[in-house]
Design an enzyme around this catalytic site. Structure first.
Site, PDB file in Angstrom:
ATOM      1  N   MET A  29       0.837  -1.197   0.000  1.00 60.55           N
ATOM      2  CA  MET A  29       0.000   0.000   0.000  1.00 60.55           C
ATOM      3  C   MET A  29       0.874   1.250   0.000  1.00 60.55           C
ATOM      4  SD  MET A  29      -3.551  -0.689   2.000  1.00 60.55           S
ATOM      5  CE  MET A  29      -2.921  -0.524   3.659  1.00 60.55           C
ATOM      6  N   HIS A  36       9.412  -3.309   3.542  1.00 61.71           N
ATOM      7  CA  HIS A  36       9.014  -3.506   2.147  1.00 61.71           C
ATOM      8  C   HIS A  36      10.237  -3.747   1.257  1.00 61.71           C
ATOM      9  CE1 HIS A  36       5.531  -0.891   3.526  1.00 61.71           C
ATOM     10  NE2 HIS A  36       4.904  -1.949   3.037  1.00 61.71           N
ATOM     11  N   GLY A 149       4.902 -10.020   3.947  1.00 64.06           N
ATOM     12  CA  GLY A 149       5.582 -10.030   5.237  1.00 64.06           C
ATOM     13  C   GLY A 149       4.882 -10.934   6.233  1.00 64.06           C
ATOM     14  N   LEU A 186       8.792  -2.965  11.857  1.00 62.70           N
ATOM     15  CA  LEU A 186       8.599  -1.836  10.947  1.00 62.70           C
ATOM     16  C   LEU A 186       7.179  -1.832  10.392  1.00 62.70           C
ATOM     17  CD1 LEU A 186      11.959  -1.712   8.960  1.00 62.70           C
ATOM     18  CD2 LEU A 186      11.319  -0.542  11.063  1.00 62.70           C
TER      19      LEU A 186
END
Length: 310
Positions: A29, A36, A149, A186
């Site tokens: 997103m 990421h 993730g 994170l």
């Protein structure tokens, strides 16, 4: 790097460039952080062509959630992808993915036993919206691999269940949680943690999971044949860590000159559970192949975390 805005943009590119290459997809997103980027780096080890999708999906946001204010630093995200050698970035508009405004769209409805618990309790409809957009992306790109993730453990379990049930040929790859030096997982929402209090309290999640893991390992070292019951062990770990963190705050040990406020009312624990690592379904006792999952709201910011026992 190709920047794509519609599925047709990709189909044109595919005809020109992708005749004999395998493709890896990294759905995001946006508001890309090092977590990421780790997914993207891993994707590049798997396939010759990597696509990153950047789309803030309205279907997975609830009525009182932060869709309107969700960070959208697209220029920075594109620069980060370009620096990593991403081959294409897909940045569709909402109208592109959901073109018919007059009629409701067909949605994916994962089974209740996977969605009506954990994050699904506080976010009704979230996983239907997530699964719907993921299926659309998988259909558009037909990747050999899609990388997600492991921090979103429930999401990952639902996606794997959907891929199995719909006989999709993509391999779903989970990537371990990426953390900052303090141990905080994170997240794009970490930027909302503005104060030292908030950042310190956010570590409750990881510290609780670590304490639970250590208690389980201590049980093994003591050669106990019976695995420990999950609920009391997790409750004890949370209460112990919570009291430690609150003591640190009250003693002004976070940073020089810090004046502690009343943090005790600023943490809402949503769940802390032990689940099967593959299905994300609850287990009563801590065993191998168990994953600890947790969610809490800290100073108004909803955070999740997870840790495997072994």
């Amino acid at each position: 790097m190709h920047v794509l805005h519609t599925p047709d943009d990709f189909y044109t590119l595919k005809k020109a460039c992708l005749q004999n290459q395998t493709l890896a997809l990294v759905p995001t997103m946006g508001a890309l952080h090092d977590g990421h980027l780790a997914l993207i780096r891993h994707a590049k080890t798997l396939c010759g062509f990597v696509v990153v999708s950047i789309f803030v999906n309205p279907l997975q946001f609830g009525e009182n959630e932060d869709f309107a204010h969700y960070p959208r630093p697209l220029a920075d995200d594109l620069a980060a992808c370009n620096n990593l050698g991403v081959d294409a970035v897909f940045t569709p508009s909402t109208e592109t993915l959901y073109p018919n405004k007059e009629l409701p769209i067909t949605r994916v409805c994962p089974p209740d036993h996977l969605t009506n618990r954990l994050c699904g309790l506080d976010r009704p409809g979230h996983f239907d919206g997530m699964a719907t957009v993921v299926l659309k992306l998988l259909q558009i790109f037909q990747p050999s691999y899609a990388i997600f993730g492991e921090k979103d453990a429930q999401q990952l379990a639902i996606i794997r269940h959907m891929v199995h049930d719909f006989n999709l040929t993509v391999a779903i790859v989970g990537h371990p949680v990426v953390r900052d030096p303090s141990g905080l997982a994170l997240s794009s929402r970490n930027q909302y943690l503005k104060t030292s209090e908030a950042k310190h309290l956010a570590l409750l999640l990881y510290k609780t999971l670590l304490a639970s893991q250590m208690a389980y390992q201590e049980n093994l070292r003591n050669n106990n044949t019976d695995p420990p019951a999950a609920a009391p062990l997790l409750k004890t770990a949370y209460n112990t860590v919570y009291n430690q963190v609150m003591a640190e705050i009250s003693q002004n040990t976070i940073e020089p000159g810090f004046a502690a406020g009343d943090c005790s009312k600023q943490v809402v624990l949503h769940y802390l559970e032990a689940v099967d690592a593959e299905t994300c379904l609850p287990v009563e006792a801590l065993r191998e192949n168990t994953r600890l999952v947790m969610a809490a709201t800290v100073f108004g910011v909803r955070l999740i975390d997870t840790l495997a026992l072994s």
